[in-house]
Design an enzyme around this catalytic site. Structure first.
Site, mmCIF file in Angstrom:
data_model
loop_
_atom_site.group_PDB
_atom_site.id
_atom_site.type_symbol
_atom_site.label_atom_id
_atom_site.label_comp_id
_atom_site.label_asym_id
_atom_site.label_seq_id
_atom_site.Cartn_x
_atom_site.Cartn_y
_atom_site.Cartn_z
ATOM 1 N N PRO A 264 -3.314 -24.248 -15.764
ATOM 2 C CG PRO A 264 -2.443 -26.356 -16.278
ATOM 3 C CD PRO A 264 -2.638 -25.389 -15.143
ATOM 4 C CB CYS A 265 -7.911 -22.792 -17.927
ATOM 5 S SG CYS A 265 -7.273 -21.137 -18.217
#
Length: 173
Positions: free
Chosen positions: A129-130
């Site tokens: 989850p950047c």
């Protein structure tokens, strides 16, 4: 051996790439650091190889039923990039961290720019989850899939749409 497929999502088509049967890429349309398509290998249907499990978990995530993915991943990058991507997996659903916070967690408080560059090269967006990384003071900054998608993903997670208990992701670094 690499292969790929394209899956539909509320955020547009997602290109899923696997190497030797393990997911190594998830790219959105117009993704900033998207590799050339000819490097993705043969195109297969979404019900072949590792893709059925990936699509199933993505659908559960977008339906608000999954908060953490439980998929084996092959994350190809430098040692520093892989350390940043590991930290991304530790950011809880619906929460954010700043680039500076991640740099400090890595023991390099002055490396926020390097963290940002590594974050931008994350080859498996959404699952790693950047989108949960923001600028100092809460500002939205760069996202390979575009700032509008980043904002929509953060709003989706913050809305509490997901209700499932988290599980562990299996990452092969």
């Amino acid at each position: 051996m690499k292969q790929h497929t394209v899956a539909d999502s509320p955020y547009g088509d997602l290109t899923l790439v696997a190497e030797d049967g393990v997911l190594c890429g998830l790219y959105m349309t117009e993704h900033r650091h998207r590799p050339l398509e000819e490097t993705f290998g043969a195109r297969v249907t979404a019900d072949e190889g590792p893709f059925p499990a990936v699509v199933e978990q993505l659908e559960a995530y977008f339906a608000g039923e999954l908060r953490e993915f439980d998929l084996p991943l092959r994350m190809n990058g430098t040692a520093f990039q892989r350390s940043v991507w590991e930290r991304l997996l530790a950011i809880p659903y619906g929460e954010t961290r700043s680039y500076g916070q991640l740099a400090a967690e890595l023991g390099s408080p002055g490396a926020s720019r390097a963290v940002g560059l590594a974050n931008g090269r994350n080859p498996v967006s959404i699952i790693v989850p950047c989108h949960r990384v923001i600028g100092a003071g809460g500002s939205l900054t760069g996202y390979g899939g575009g700032l509008e998608r980043k904002q929509r993903l953060l709003e989706f997670e913050r809305s509490g749409a997901g209700a499932a208990e988290p599980s562990a992701a299996g990452v092969l670094f």
